[in-house]
Design an enzyme around this catalytic site. Structure first.
Site, short mmCIF file in Angstrom:
data_model
loop_
_atom_site.label_atom_id
_atom_site.label_comp_id
_atom_site.label_asym_id
_atom_site.label_seq_id
_atom_site.Cartn_x
_atom_site.Cartn_y
_atom_site.Cartn_z
N GLY A 285 0.77 -1.24 0.00
CA GLY A 285 0.00 0.00 0.00
C GLY A 285 0.79 1.28 0.00
O GLY A 285 0.22 2.35 -0.25
N GLU A 319 3.91 -6.53 2.22
CA GLU A 319 3.80 -6.99 0.83
C GLU A 319 3.83 -5.80 -0.13
O GLU A 319 2.87 -5.57 -0.86
CB GLU A 319 2.47 -7.74 0.64
CG GLU A 319 2.24 -8.90 1.57
CD GLU A 319 0.79 -9.41 1.53
OE1 GLU A 319 -0.09 -8.72 0.96
OE2 GLU A 319 0.54 -10.50 2.07
N PRO A 320 4.89 -5.02 -0.15
CA PRO A 320 4.91 -3.86 -1.03
C PRO A 320 5.08 -4.27 -2.49
O PRO A 320 5.82 -5.20 -2.79
CB PRO A 320 6.13 -3.08 -0.55
CG PRO A 320 7.04 -4.11 0.01
CD PRO A 320 6.15 -5.19 0.59
N ARG A 322 4.11 -1.58 -5.49
CA ARG A 322 4.37 -0.32 -6.19
C ARG A 322 5.63 0.39 -5.67
O ARG A 322 6.43 0.90 -6.46
CB ARG A 322 3.15 0.60 -5.99
CG ARG A 322 3.20 1.88 -6.78
CD ARG A 322 2.09 2.84 -6.34
NE ARG A 322 0.83 2.19 -6.11
CZ ARG A 322 -0.15 2.07 -7.00
NH1 ARG A 322 0.00 2.58 -8.21
NH2 ARG A 322 -1.28 1.45 -6.70
N ARG A 359 -3.32 2.38 -16.53
CA ARG A 359 -3.60 3.17 -15.32
C ARG A 359 -4.27 4.53 -15.60
O ARG A 359 -5.23 4.88 -14.92
CB ARG A 359 -2.33 3.37 -14.48
CG ARG A 359 -1.65 2.06 -14.06
CD ARG A 359 -0.58 2.26 -12.99
NE ARG A 359 -1.17 2.61 -11.73
CZ ARG A 359 -1.24 3.82 -11.25
NH1 ARG A 359 -0.66 4.82 -11.89
NH2 ARG A 359 -1.84 4.06 -10.12
N TYR A 363 -7.88 4.65 -13.85
CA TYR A 363 -7.96 5.39 -12.58
C TYR A 363 -7.80 6.89 -12.77
O TYR A 363 -7.71 7.62 -11.78
CB TYR A 363 -6.85 4.94 -11.62
CG TYR A 363 -6.63 3.46 -11.51
CD1 TYR A 363 -7.61 2.62 -10.97
CD2 TYR A 363 -5.43 2.89 -11.92
CE1 TYR A 363 -7.40 1.26 -10.87
CE2 TYR A 363 -5.21 1.53 -11.82
CZ TYR A 363 -6.20 0.72 -11.29
OH TYR A 363 -5.98 -0.62 -11.18
N CYS A 389 -9.00 2.63 -29.89
CA CYS A 389 -10.32 3.22 -30.20
C CYS A 389 -11.17 3.35 -28.95
O CYS A 389 -12.17 2.65 -28.79
CB CYS A 389 -11.02 2.37 -31.24
SG CYS A 389 -10.09 2.29 -32.76
N TYR A 418 2.26 -2.17 -12.11
CA TYR A 418 0.93 -2.22 -12.71
C TYR A 418 0.92 -1.60 -14.12
O TYR A 418 -0.07 -1.05 -14.56
CB TYR A 418 -0.11 -1.54 -11.80
CG TYR A 418 -0.07 -2.07 -10.39
CD1 TYR A 418 -0.48 -3.37 -10.10
CD2 TYR A 418 0.43 -1.30 -9.34
CE1 TYR A 418 -0.41 -3.88 -8.81
CE2 TYR A 418 0.51 -1.80 -8.04
CZ TYR A 418 0.08 -3.09 -7.79
OH TYR A 418 0.15 -3.60 -6.52
#
Ligand code: LLP
Length: 460
Positions: A285, A319-320, A322, A359, A363, A389, A418
């Site tokens: 996180g 559990e990193p 990113r 991404r 997001y 498209c 990601y």
């Protein structure tokens, strides 16, 4: 076959000195200040792999233009040095406190990336049978793997039980029963933890928040005590821990502290029930500075978690994903069209879009976009878009780039996490090539997919 190239032609023999200079001033002047001057973020200051050397953008001294010219685009480029630095920074942040860093493979499971993580002392968090297989092929043993996932199939459960992974992070009472049955059928005992949902807001993007009561993840923490009591008495299971992961790209530590506090409280209750756990797995996180935000350093992050957990003496697992690999990667793309827009701006169409980096479309995520060469050119305002498209296929609006023309190569930064992992064959785009820069040289660690490889699973 992996291609290996040496880093620099002779004309760049002074690169090291330039890099040192950039590094030295980085603490005061953001090397990627866009669009306004900002405080140097963790991933854009002296620790950044991707930085200008003269008029060129480089990765650890290797010119990105040379990689693009050789491999073509779209291509992901990773810095092994950055991966190592970030694993080491996180690991050393724990000091003497008992801990284990399980890198979240979902962020990027290219074998070469995973092997660098392994060599730097990181273990892994797998989210599927496929990720477990990648971990094994990268050289990990079952005892190095925690297995998480909101929808584990019977085959995946059996695979994890048969292997004897370190911990299966169970998502529900039903899943604990299925794990126990699989273990009994194999005459073995599975080590399990329970993922709890503490109903705590991550204060991150809603699509990557996982710790509210309305989210599908884990069991409500209020129900966990009874579930654990039941599971710990079940033949086939050895109950070893509690697991929580409330969200991703978190820029503040308070939600993480609260989540840690919640599982600490539960661990105390369980101890009172005579159930002792061995570890607390606080998930991943930790955010990165995509847009120059202030982010907690590795030391601040680890200190915050250790402070909460220390009274228990329990092993702390994180559990990193990113925070390890995000800043270590960039996506190289070429301009394929420039469409003037009357209002003085232009659409700059790239050969990479949401099929290579989802991404921004999914997001509304911000990624810095930098010219790879000709960086001193007069800047113009661009809407940088992909070729897919879909109207959402936009990488950046109102960005400033030196006047791009067809063939200009740009780097989309902080794309290591990601990015490739979420790429697809949409519009029949090939999965992109991937390159690792290590110790002054670069090599192809995934070649570009061919159309034959896309079609091989389909009828003739
Ligand atoms: N552990 C669990 C159980 C997770 O679900 C995740 C991420 C992690 C660890 C790693 O989280 P990190 O340290 O990377 O924040 N595709 C989204 C991110 C989805 C994260 C999913 N779970 C994005 O591109 O922002």
């Amino acid at each position: 076959m992996a291609a290996v190239r040496t880093a620099r032609p002779a004309k760049h023999s002074n690169d090291a000195a330039v890099c040192q200079f950039v590094s030295a001033v980085g603490a005061l002047t953001p090397v990627f200040a866009t669009p306004a001057t900002r405080q140097v973020p963790y991933n854009a200051g002296p620790m950044s792999a991707f930085r200008p050397t003269g008029d060129e953008l480089t990765c650890d001294g290797v010119t990105l233009a040379a990689i693009a010219a050789s491999v073509g685009t779209p291509t992901y480029v990773y810095s092994a040095a950055t991966l190592r630095e970030r694993i080491t920074a996180l690991r050393s942040g724990f000091g003497d406190y008992p801990h284990a860093l399980h890198y979240a493979l979902k962020a990027n499971s290219n074998l070469a990336v995973v092997r660098v993580v392994r060599a730097a002392g990181g273990l892994v968090d797998a989210n599927s049978g496929g990720e477990i297989e990648v971990a094994l092929r990268a050289g990990y043993g079952p005892g190095d793997i925690v297995f998480t996932g909101v929808g584990k199939t019977p085959v995946e459960i059996d695979q994890a039980v048969a292997l004897g992974v370190k911990t299966i992070n169970a998502e529900s009472a039903g899943e604990l029963e299925r794990i126990a049955a699989a273990a009994r059928a194999r005459g073995t005992v599975a080590q399990v933890a329970l993922r709890v949902n503490p109903d705590i807001a991550s204060e991150s993007h809603p699509h990557i928040s996982t710790g509210l009561g309305t989210h599908k993840f884990g069991v409500p923490i209020t129900e966990a005590r009874a579930i654990v009591r039941d599971a710990s008495a079940r033949p086939g299971l050895r109950f070893v821990g509690l697991h929580v992961h409330i969200g991703s790209q978190m820029l503040g530590l308070e939600p993480l502290r609260r989540a840690a506090g919640a599982v600490m409280g539960l661990a105390r209750e369980l101890r009172d029930d005579g159930v002792s756990v061995e570890h607390l797995d606080l998930g991943g996180g930790l955010g990165i500075a995509y847009e120059g935000e202030t982010v907690p350093s590795a030391t601040m992050y680890t200190a915050a978690l250790v402070d909460v957990v220390r009274p228990s003496g329990l092993t702390l697992i994180v559990e990193p994903g990113r925070a390890v690999v995000g800043p270590a990667g960039a996506l190289l793309a070429s301009v394929v069209d420039v469409k003037p827009r009357g209002n003085g701006t232009r659409f700059v169409v790239l050969d990479a879009g949401m099929s290579e980096l989802l991404r921004p479309a999914l997001y509304g995520a911000y990624h810095r976009i930098e010219a790879v060469t000709g960086r001193a050119g007069v800047p113009v305002t661009c809407d940088v878009v992909g070729p897919i498209c879909e109207t959402a296929d936009v990488f950046g609006v109102g960005r400033s780039l030196p006047e791009p023309t067809v063939g200009t190569v740009v780097a989309v930064l902080d794309a290591g996490a990601y990015g490739s992992a979420m790429s697809s064959n949409y519009n029949r785009h090939a999965l992109p090539a991937e390159v690792m820069v290590d110790d002054g040289a670069w090599r192809l660690v995934r070649r570009r997919q061919t159309i034959d490889e896309q079609l091989v699973c389909e009828e003739e």
